[in-house]
Every structure is written in structure tokens, then in C-alpha cells.
Design a protein around this motif. Structure first.
Motif, short mmCIF file in Angstrom:
data_model
loop_
_atom_site.label_atom_id
_atom_site.label_comp_id
_atom_site.label_asym_id
_atom_site.label_seq_id
_atom_site.Cartn_x
_atom_site.Cartn_y
_atom_site.Cartn_z
N UNK A 29 15.68 3.01 -0.51
CA UNK A 29 16.79 3.07 -1.46
C UNK A 29 18.09 3.53 -0.78
N UNK B 213 3.72 5.94 5.83
CA UNK B 213 2.38 6.36 6.24
C UNK B 213 1.93 5.56 7.46
N UNK B 214 1.18 6.22 8.33
CA UNK B 214 0.65 5.50 9.50
C UNK B 214 -0.32 4.40 9.04
N UNK B 215 -0.94 4.61 7.88
CA UNK B 215 -1.91 3.63 7.40
C UNK B 215 -1.25 2.40 6.80
N UNK B 216 0.01 2.51 6.40
CA UNK B 216 0.66 1.35 5.78
C UNK B 216 1.65 0.65 6.71
N UNK C 141 0.79 -1.23 0.00
CA UNK C 141 0.00 0.00 0.00
C UNK C 141 0.82 1.27 0.00
N UNK C 142 2.14 1.14 0.13
CA UNK C 142 3.00 2.33 0.23
C UNK C 142 3.96 2.39 -0.96
N UNK C 143 4.07 3.57 -1.56
CA UNK C 143 4.91 3.69 -2.76
C UNK C 143 6.18 4.51 -2.52
N UNK C 144 6.41 4.90 -1.26
CA UNK C 144 7.60 5.71 -0.97
C UNK C 144 8.85 4.83 -0.97
N UNK C 145 9.86 5.24 -1.71
CA UNK C 145 11.03 4.35 -1.74
C UNK C 145 12.35 5.03 -1.45
N UNK C 146 12.34 6.32 -1.17
CA UNK C 146 13.63 7.00 -0.99
C UNK C 146 14.39 6.45 0.22
#
Ligand code: SF4
Lengths: 215, 237
Positions: free
Chosen positions: A108, A151-154, A100-105
Motif C-alpha cells: 500500500x 514471509x519466507x514461505x510466501x 498465501x500472504x495477507x500483508x499489505x502495508x
């Protein structure tokens, strides 16, 4: 034992000069330098200096990333020789951003810095299913799984990964490390993760400690 | 009233020296880092497409939106600020998908330092876009004489300061920022990643002041509200 060539590799690595590190590594391989010396007295020696200077505010995160980039490029040349000589790597780590989360910095950064510290990494990318983490750890023989969420949701998904390991009876063999903006030490304890890191350098130190325990 | 705005680079161009100072924590900035960040800024400018959508709303309508899924902290800054606001607007802004995607591409290509610098610049530009949208909203309200000359506008976003991130759902339903290409995932994640959304609050400087002593402030690492509250005492730029 160091040589001018190995010292040169270490210095070029500290400057983040990828081309020079690759050229000198190639030269050292051609000169039949033992793979373990090249790794330990050349590349990892350079990365240790970078780590110390980063700690002392003489180098900054982009410098570490440039050095790690050079290290990764050199490792491409060196890896087959290390395998052939049976030289053990620091360990293998599966990384990913949870479902559900797309943040990857953040992930990485951790990945590149782990490679810089001599680890093999398997990056599963973003939006990773809990079972895929467990599956990849088994397939690639990893001893540590690193999970990221922004995210708190993920971040709740991190618990599902730990559950997936439990279901497969792998919980004691594979360590779990969590990180990301909303994640805290308290959350890590709550979900039963083996460790929490507030930033990428912290994650490397933690993985190093956990990989040592696992091996 | 609903407005779609496009912005020029000058309205949200990050100050590289400010970002570098933050990066090195007050140490002298090495030239190699300055060069890296300047290159990243030029790269960012070649990719960014800045847009915002701003839709005026009433206090009553906003209270419903703010309630969202009922997961907000029991008391939060917006509970204090909204009753004092003179005008409110929902907003969303983005620097576009190309800039957001390029960060991942750079990491994938083995250029982590360039990716990292681009990420920092894109995040800063996105935050500045919220301020740029706030300024447009302020000028509009001042032109209509709906707020006084001393009025200031500050943005607040779901996911921060007691406003639960699940509030994004009702915010997106009311605002429909798909018009500028921003979508929301089931886990309340905005695409493009470098986007910002929330409410713009217009009011005189005292309307923006509150004491940041809520329970959730204990875990706050930025205490950004202090700088924001101080900023309303200066003329808007
Ligand atoms: S201290 Fe942090 S969490 Fe509390 S109101 Fe200020 S910015 Fe928000």
C-alpha cells in the motif's frame, strides 16, 4: 512556466493539504490551464520538493503519504483531461501481495507513493494468484509488476509470477520488482526479477528507472 | 497449566514519543507528526482487544515443538538457551482483528498516513503484549517459587533468529490459540495479522545471554537481541 496558481498547488501539496490541492486544481482547470502544465509544474513539481525534503530528513514518510494522498485526489480531476490531451502518464504498474500472504502495508505504501510520482497503479490486493498478476498486466497495459511478501514461505511465489510471464511470452515486455521484509537483492537475482527495493521510496525510484527502459 | 489473559491498555500502550523518535531518526519531531500519531493511538485504543494464551511446557516437549518441520538453522540461540531455562511456556497474543483490519480500511479509504501510523502503533502494542504475557508468566513462577527473584522471562518467536517460521505449525498444534481467536494459514500466517506467538523462557539473567554471531545474524537488520539481553539486567516492569 509556472504561475501563482501552479505554485499554490505545489505548495499545498508539500503541506499535504488535500482540500486546498483539490480546490486549486479545480480552479486551474476552470481557468483552462493546460493539463500537462498542471501535472508537471503544479503537482509533480510539488512532489519533487517533497521527495527532496524526504531525502534530506526535512520531511518524513507520513508527510510523503499526506502529499501523495493530495496528489491522488487531484489526479482524479486531472486524469480525464490528460487522456483527452494525450499527455502520457509516468506509466502503469500492477501491484499485489503474492499468493498465501495477507500483508499489505508495504504494498500500500508503494502504491500511494507511485501515484504520488505520477504513475497509474492497479492494486490486486493480497493473496494474489501468479496468473492474476500476468493477466492484469496485459489487461491494463502495465509495463511493471510490483510484488510484495512478508514471509519466507510466501516469497517463493514471486518466482511463479515471473514464470507466468515467461509462459505468456511477456518476460521481456513486463518488468518485475520485488520487496518485503525477507526479500533481498540476492533473492531477486536468484528468481530473475528485474529489481529489488528495500523500502517504498526505493521502489518508486526503481519503477521509474524500469518504466523508462520499458517505454 | 494453560492460562488465558486479558490485558488493560496500560499493559501494552506504545510510547508515542519513542515511536516518533524512531520515525524521524533523531531529528526534531514536527507537531504535525505528533498529532498524527496521537490520533492513531486514540484510534487504536478504541479498537484493540488485547488477549494472550500461555501454556506451560517441559524442555523435552518444547524440543519436539521447536524441531517443527526440521527447517531450523543448524545452530540457533534457542539451542543454547533452552538447556539453561528454569521454566518454559508456549504463548500467543493478539490485539484483535478490528485493529488489524482497520489499517487496510484506512488505506482503502485514501487515508494512508493514518493507516501507516496505526500500523506502527498496532505492531508496537503487539510486541509489548508479548512482554506483558512474559511478565505474567514470570510473576506466576515467582509466586510458586519455581524461579528465583532475579529470574527474567524473554519471548522467542518462529520466523526469527534461526527458528524457522514453519515451527508455527507444531506450536499451534500444542497451544491451540484459536481460544483467543488466532488462526494459522497454510503459509504459517497468523490471523489477526497483529498477533505474536512463540515460547517464553524463564531463567536467571545469564541464562538469556548468547553471542549473536550465527550465520543468519549477518543478514539481520535489527540486532534486537542486544537490547533484549541488556533488558534482563534491569528489574522487570
Ligand atoms: S543478531 Fe539478529 S538474527 Fe542474530 S540473534 Fe540477534 S536478533 Fe537474532
Amino acid at each position: 512556466m509556472t504561475t501563482p496558481l501552479l505554485d499554490g498547488i505545489s505548495s499545498a501539496l508539500q503541506r499535504g493539504d488535500r482540500d486546498a490541492v483539490v480546490a486549486l486544481t479545480r480552479e486551474a482547470i476552470d481557468a483552462a490551464t493546460p493539463a500537462s502544465s498542471l501535472l508537471n509544474q503544479g503537482l509533480l513539481a510539488g512532489m519533487r520538493v517533497v521527495g527532496a525534503k524526504f531525502r534530506d530528513y526535512e520531511m518524513f514518510l507520513p508527510d510523503v503519504l499526506l502529499a501523495a494522498r493530495a496528489m491522488t485526489a487531484a489526479m482524479e480531476l486531472l486524469r480525464p483531461l490528460l487522456v483527452a490531451d494525450g499527455v502520457p502518464l509516468a506509466g502503469r504498474v500492477v501491484l499485489g501481495t503474492v499468493k498465501g500472504d495477507l500483508h499489505d502495508i508495504g504494498k500500500n505504501l508503494v502504491g500511494i507513493m507511485l501515484q504520488g510520482a505520477g504513475f497509474d497503479t492497479v492494486d490486486l490486493g493480497v493473496d494474489v494468484d501468479p496468473d492474476a498478476f500476468a493477466e492484469a498486466a496485459v489487461t491494463h497495459g502495465a509495463t511493471v509488476i510490483g510484488m510484495s511478501a512478508l514471509l519466507t514461505t510466501t516469497m517463493i511465489g514471486m518466482k511463479d509470477v515471473i514464470r507466468a510471464l515467461e509462459h505468456r511470452g511477456l518476460r521481456d515486455r513486463i518488468r518485475t520488482v520485488v520487496g518485503g521484509a525477507p526479500v533481498s537483492q540476492a533473492f531477486a537475482v536468484e528468481i530473475g526479477a528485474d529489481g529489488y527495493a528495500a523500502d517504498a521510496p526505493g521502489a518508486v525510484a526503481l519503477v521509474r528507472a524500469l518504466a523508462r527502459v520499458s517505454s | 497449566m494453560r492460562h488465558v489473559y486479558e490485558f488493560t491498555a496500560g499493559e501494552s500502550t506504545p510510547d508515542v514519543e519513542k515511536l516518533l523518535a524512531r520515525e524521524v531518526g533523531g531529528a526534531p519531531v514536527p507537531d504535525r507528526l505528533r498529532h498524527l500519531f496521537q490520533q492513531a493511538l486514540a484510534h487504536f485504543e478504541s479498537l484493540a482487544t488485547r488477549a494472550a494464551i500461555v501454556a506451560e511446557t517441559s524442555a523435552d516437549a518444547f524440543v519436539q515443538i521447536y524441531r517443527g518441520e526440521g527447517l531450523n538453522a543448524p545452530s540457533a540461540p534457542l539451542d543454547v538457551i533452552i538447556p539453561r531455562a528454569q521454566r518454559l511456556a508456549l504463548f500467543a497474543a493478539t490485539v484483535g482483528d478490528a485493529a488489524s483490519a482497520e489499517i487496510g480500511i484506512l488505506f482503502g479509504r485514501g487515508e494512508p498516513a493514518a493507516g501507516y501510523a496505526l500500523d506502527i502503533i498496532a505492531s508496537e502494542a503487539t510486541n509489548m503484549l508479548a512482554d506483558a504475557a512474559a511478565l505474567r508468566f514470570l510473576r506466576l513462577q515467582q509466586a510458586r517459587r519455581a524461579v528465583g527473584e532475579d529470574a527474567r522471562v524473554l519471548p522467542y518467536s518462529p520466523g526469527y533468529c534461526g527458528w524457522h517460521v514453519s515451527g508455527q505449525r507444531s506450536l499451534f498444534e500444542a497451544l491451540q490459540p484459536g481460544a483467543i481467536g488466532i488462526t494459522l494459514s497454510h503459509s504459517f500466517l497468523m490471523r489477526p495479522l497483529k498477533s505474536v506467538s512463540g515460547v517464553l523462557v524463564a531463567g536467571p539473567p545469564p541464562a538469556h545471554r548468547f553471542k549473536p554471531t550465527y550465520d543468519f545474524c549477518e543478514d539481520c537488520t535489527t540486532h534486537e537481541c542486544r537490547g533484549r539481553m541488556a533488558s534482563v539486567l534491569r528489574a522487570p516492569r
